[in-house]
Scaffold this active site. Sequence first.
Site, mmCIF file in Angstrom:
data_model
loop_
_atom_site.group_PDB
_atom_site.id
_atom_site.type_symbol
_atom_site.label_atom_id
_atom_site.label_comp_id
_atom_site.label_asym_id
_atom_site.label_seq_id
_atom_site.Cartn_x
_atom_site.Cartn_y
_atom_site.Cartn_z
ATOM 1 N N SER A 267 0.823 -1.204 0.000
ATOM 2 C CA SER A 267 0.000 0.000 0.000
ATOM 3 C C SER A 267 0.859 1.257 0.000
ATOM 4 C CB SER A 267 -1.044 0.039 1.105
ATOM 5 O OG SER A 267 -2.001 1.044 0.781
ATOM 6 N N CYS B 31 -0.763 -4.013 4.131
ATOM 7 C CA CYS B 31 -1.450 -5.293 4.157
ATOM 8 C C CYS B 31 -0.409 -6.397 4.008
ATOM 9 C CB CYS B 31 -2.485 -5.369 3.034
ATOM 10 S SG CYS B 31 -1.775 -5.215 1.383
ATOM 11 N N HIS C 186 2.788 14.793 5.124
ATOM 12 C CA HIS C 186 2.618 16.201 4.780
ATOM 13 C C HIS C 186 3.087 16.985 5.997
ATOM 14 C CE1 HIS C 186 1.105 19.255 2.061
ATOM 15 N NE2 HIS C 186 0.785 19.928 3.156
#
Length: 119
Positions: free
Chosen positions: A66, A86, A71
């Site tokens: 994934s 995952c 930020h």
Amino acid sequence: MASKYSPVGEHALIDIGGAKRLDDPAWLEEVMRAAADAAGATIIGSHFHHFGEAQGVTGILLLAESHISVHTWPECDFAAFDIFMCGAASTQVAVEAIANSFAGSHINLRCETRGTPRG
């Protein structure tokens, strides 16, 4: 109560206050790559953007499992990380690696198991 979902992965949101080096995209990428490696994840790509001198960074590591994203707001000494993994990769290990890189900072962690509805 039984879960209504079949888990497919773990999603962690990390808010870090009082953080430093938040305007350094190379260092943030290094932190995130180390976290992915420690977690047993496979990095398949990355992109980081620095918004200018003394400004923030947004970046993402694309993983076979994934992603890890960030930020930052250096003017507020604040960073927001998002980790979703995952398979055999360990979200918890990635969280610990990132948290250790910001020792002395205030860290708020939220985690969710992600999945699909059963039935």
